[in-house]
Design a protein around this motif. Structure first.
Motif, mmCIF file in Angstrom:
data_model
loop_
_atom_site.group_PDB
_atom_site.id
_atom_site.type_symbol
_atom_site.label_atom_id
_atom_site.label_comp_id
_atom_site.label_asym_id
_atom_site.label_seq_id
_atom_site.Cartn_x
_atom_site.Cartn_y
_atom_site.Cartn_z
ATOM 1 N N LEU A 128 32.532 73.920 37.426
ATOM 2 C CA LEU A 128 32.158 73.713 36.029
ATOM 3 C C LEU A 128 31.893 72.240 35.750
ATOM 4 C CD1 LEU A 128 31.660 75.663 33.775
ATOM 5 C CD2 LEU A 128 34.040 75.481 33.107
ATOM 6 N N GLU A 129 32.684 71.360 36.326
ATOM 7 C CA GLU A 129 32.437 69.931 36.150
ATOM 8 C C GLU A 129 31.083 69.524 36.725
ATOM 9 O OE1 GLU A 129 35.905 67.903 37.684
ATOM 10 O OE2 GLU A 129 37.007 68.219 35.815
ATOM 11 N N ALA A 130 30.724 70.074 37.871
ATOM 12 C CA ALA A 130 29.411 69.773 38.467
ATOM 13 C C ALA A 130 28.282 70.292 37.564
ATOM 14 C CB ALA A 130 29.311 70.394 39.859
ATOM 15 N N TYR A 131 28.459 71.491 37.038
ATOM 16 C CA TYR A 131 27.470 72.076 36.126
ATOM 17 C C TYR A 131 27.320 71.236 34.855
ATOM 18 C CZ TYR A 131 25.688 75.280 32.545
ATOM 19 O OH TYR A 131 24.993 75.843 31.508
ATOM 20 N N LEU A 132 28.446 70.870 34.263
ATOM 21 C CA LEU A 132 28.398 70.080 33.028
ATOM 22 C C LEU A 132 27.816 68.690 33.274
ATOM 23 C CD1 LEU A 132 31.789 71.166 31.429
ATOM 24 C CD2 LEU A 132 29.487 71.916 30.788
ATOM 25 N N GLU A 133 28.066 68.129 34.438
ATOM 26 C CA GLU A 133 27.480 66.828 34.766
ATOM 27 C C GLU A 133 25.954 66.936 34.852
ATOM 28 O OE1 GLU A 133 26.749 62.949 35.416
ATOM 29 O OE2 GLU A 133 28.617 63.827 34.710
ATOM 30 N N LEU A 134 25.450 67.986 35.441
ATOM 31 C CA LEU A 134 23.998 68.184 35.485
ATOM 32 C C LEU A 134 23.430 68.334 34.073
ATOM 33 C CD1 LEU A 134 23.229 70.587 38.485
ATOM 34 C CD2 LEU A 134 22.590 68.179 38.225
ATOM 35 N N ARG A 135 24.133 69.051 33.225
ATOM 36 C CA ARG A 135 23.686 69.189 31.833
ATOM 37 C C ARG A 135 23.624 67.832 31.140
ATOM 38 N NH1 ARG A 135 25.598 73.713 28.056
ATOM 39 N NH2 ARG A 135 26.458 71.862 27.103
ATOM 40 N N ARG A 136 24.642 67.000 31.378
ATOM 41 C CA ARG A 136 24.651 65.658 30.766
ATOM 42 C C ARG A 136 23.479 64.821 31.287
ATOM 43 N NH1 ARG A 136 30.280 66.636 31.003
ATOM 44 N NH2 ARG A 136 30.480 65.813 33.097
ATOM 45 N N GLN A 137 23.212 64.907 32.581
ATOM 46 C CA GLN A 137 22.085 64.166 33.151
ATOM 47 C C GLN A 137 20.769 64.614 32.526
ATOM 48 O OE1 GLN A 137 22.091 64.473 37.437
ATOM 49 N NE2 GLN A 137 24.206 63.755 37.581
ATOM 50 N N ALA A 138 20.619 65.911 32.348
ATOM 51 C CA ALA A 138 19.392 66.440 31.742
ATOM 52 C C ALA A 138 19.265 65.982 30.292
ATOM 53 C CB ALA A 138 19.377 67.962 31.825
ATOM 54 N N GLN A 142 16.294 63.667 28.932
ATOM 55 C CA GLN A 142 15.458 64.143 27.834
ATOM 56 C C GLN A 142 15.494 63.183 26.649
ATOM 57 O OE1 GLN A 142 16.127 68.195 26.890
ATOM 58 N NE2 GLN A 142 14.215 68.366 25.755
ATOM 59 N N SER A 143 16.657 62.636 26.338
ATOM 60 C CA SER A 143 16.747 61.736 25.194
ATOM 61 C C SER A 143 16.081 60.393 25.474
ATOM 62 C CB SER A 143 18.200 61.528 24.768
ATOM 63 O OG SER A 143 18.905 60.815 25.752
ATOM 64 N N SER A 144 15.977 60.026 26.745
ATOM 65 C CA SER A 144 15.314 58.756 27.076
ATOM 66 C C SER A 144 13.818 58.930 27.313
ATOM 67 C CB SER A 144 15.964 58.119 28.305
ATOM 68 O OG SER A 144 15.726 58.921 29.442
ATOM 69 N N ASN A 145 13.359 60.172 27.308
ATOM 70 C CA ASN A 145 11.940 60.453 27.501
ATOM 71 C C ASN A 145 11.264 60.499 26.135
ATOM 72 O OD1 ASN A 145 9.410 61.454 28.040
ATOM 73 N ND2 ASN A 145 10.116 63.214 29.227
ATOM 74 N N PRO A 146 10.383 59.520 25.838
ATOM 75 C CA PRO A 146 9.758 59.473 24.505
ATOM 76 C C PRO A 146 8.930 60.722 24.178
ATOM 77 C CG PRO A 146 9.086 57.591 25.866
ATOM 78 C CD PRO A 146 9.958 58.446 26.699
ATOM 79 N N SER A 147 8.373 61.372 25.179
ATOM 80 C CA SER A 147 7.543 62.543 24.905
ATOM 81 C C SER A 147 8.373 63.760 24.507
ATOM 82 C CB SER A 147 6.682 62.881 26.125
ATOM 83 O OG SER A 147 7.504 63.302 27.201
ATOM 84 N N SER A 148 9.690 63.700 24.720
ATOM 85 C CA SER A 148 10.538 64.830 24.341
ATOM 86 C C SER A 148 10.931 64.785 22.882
ATOM 87 C CB SER A 148 11.821 64.864 25.205
ATOM 88 O OG SER A 148 12.690 63.824 24.813
ATOM 89 N N GLY A 149 10.624 63.659 22.241
ATOM 90 C CA GLY A 149 10.977 63.513 20.842
ATOM 91 C C GLY A 149 12.461 63.274 20.646
ATOM 92 N N GLY A 150 13.181 62.963 21.751
ATOM 93 C CA GLY A 150 14.609 62.688 21.651
ATOM 94 C C GLY A 150 15.456 63.898 21.432
ATOM 95 N N LYS A 151 14.867 65.102 21.532
ATOM 96 C CA LYS A 151 15.645 66.304 21.322
ATOM 97 C C LYS A 151 16.602 66.528 22.456
ATOM 98 C CE LYS A 151 12.202 68.519 18.484
ATOM 99 N NZ LYS A 151 11.253 69.587 18.364
ATOM 100 N N ARG A 152 17.758 67.101 22.134
ATOM 101 C CA ARG A 152 18.816 67.273 23.123
ATOM 102 C C ARG A 152 18.707 68.580 23.885
ATOM 103 N NH1 ARG A 152 23.769 65.879 25.108
ATOM 104 N NH2 ARG A 152 25.223 67.589 25.295
ATOM 105 N N SER A 153 18.077 69.561 23.373
ATOM 106 C CA SER A 153 18.090 70.873 23.995
ATOM 107 C C SER A 153 17.768 70.782 25.472
ATOM 108 C CB SER A 153 17.073 71.800 23.310
ATOM 109 O OG SER A 153 17.033 73.029 23.997
ATOM 110 N N ILE A 154 18.634 71.396 26.284
ATOM 111 C CA ILE A 154 18.421 71.355 27.724
ATOM 112 C C ILE A 154 18.099 72.736 28.268
ATOM 113 C CG2 ILE A 154 19.767 69.292 28.080
ATOM 114 C CD1 ILE A 154 22.093 71.078 28.947
ATOM 115 N N TRP A 155 17.860 73.673 27.412
ATOM 116 C CA TRP A 155 17.541 75.021 27.864
ATOM 117 C C TRP A 155 16.103 75.236 27.673
ATOM 118 C CZ3 TRP A 155 21.481 75.585 30.553
ATOM 119 C CH2 TRP A 155 22.710 75.215 30.092
#
Length: 155
Positions: A128-138, A142-155
């Motif tokens: 679960l920690e490995a899974y949650l770490e991947l979610r945080r990375q995503a 996404q938040s650092s990608n200007p084309s994403s509009g800063g949205k957090r959704s990772i799904w």
């Protein structure tokens, strides 16, 4: 492109947690509560779950002479409730085995069951920690990608 690969990793890792019987559908419910107003809801709940010292209490209760049945029972019920609430299927199965040993007052089997619970718990924690770490990375990507509009959704 890297974001797409990361999303695939997340989806694959998540699915394996279900396929391996580590999590059940309750985890879906937990994730459904996460939104822009509570983006770290899952992480917070999981951190609380793993910060509780269930095993210390159980092992101490089993070492008492006579065994501290009231403490053991209370701890098992609390641990089971917490495990069910996050969808920790494999841990809940091991808790049920322990409860069965407890009900017939088989202390040696109860001690062995604690070790099986620990193994399921540690497996859950690591995966679960490995899974949650991947979610945080995503989420960071996404938040650092200007084309994403800063949205957090990772799904």
């Amino acid at each position: 492109m890297a974001s797409s690969s990361l999303q695939q990793q997340i989806a694959s890792m998540r699915q394996s947690l279900f396929d391996e019987g580590i999590l059940d559908e309750q985890f879906n419910q937990l994730e459904n509560f996460e939104d822009d107003r509570a983006p770290d809801h899952v992480d917070s709940i999981i951190n609380i779950y793993f910060s509780t010292k269930y095993f210390e209490v159980m092992e101490q209760a089993l070492e008492e002479t006579p065994v501290d049945i009231a403490t053991l029972s209370s701890c098992l019920q609390t641990f089971k409730g917490s495990s069910v609430s996050i969808g920790a299927k494999s841990v809940t199965i091991e808790i049920d085995k322990m409860l069965q040993c407890y009900r017939i007052r088989d202390i040696e089997a109860s001690r062995a069951a604690v070790q099986s619970m620990k193994q399921a718990y540690n497996t859950l924690q690591n995966k679960l920690e490995a899974y949650l770490e991947l979610r945080r990375q995503a989420a960071l990507a996404q938040s650092s990608n200007p084309s994403s509009g800063g949205k957090r959704s990772i799904w």
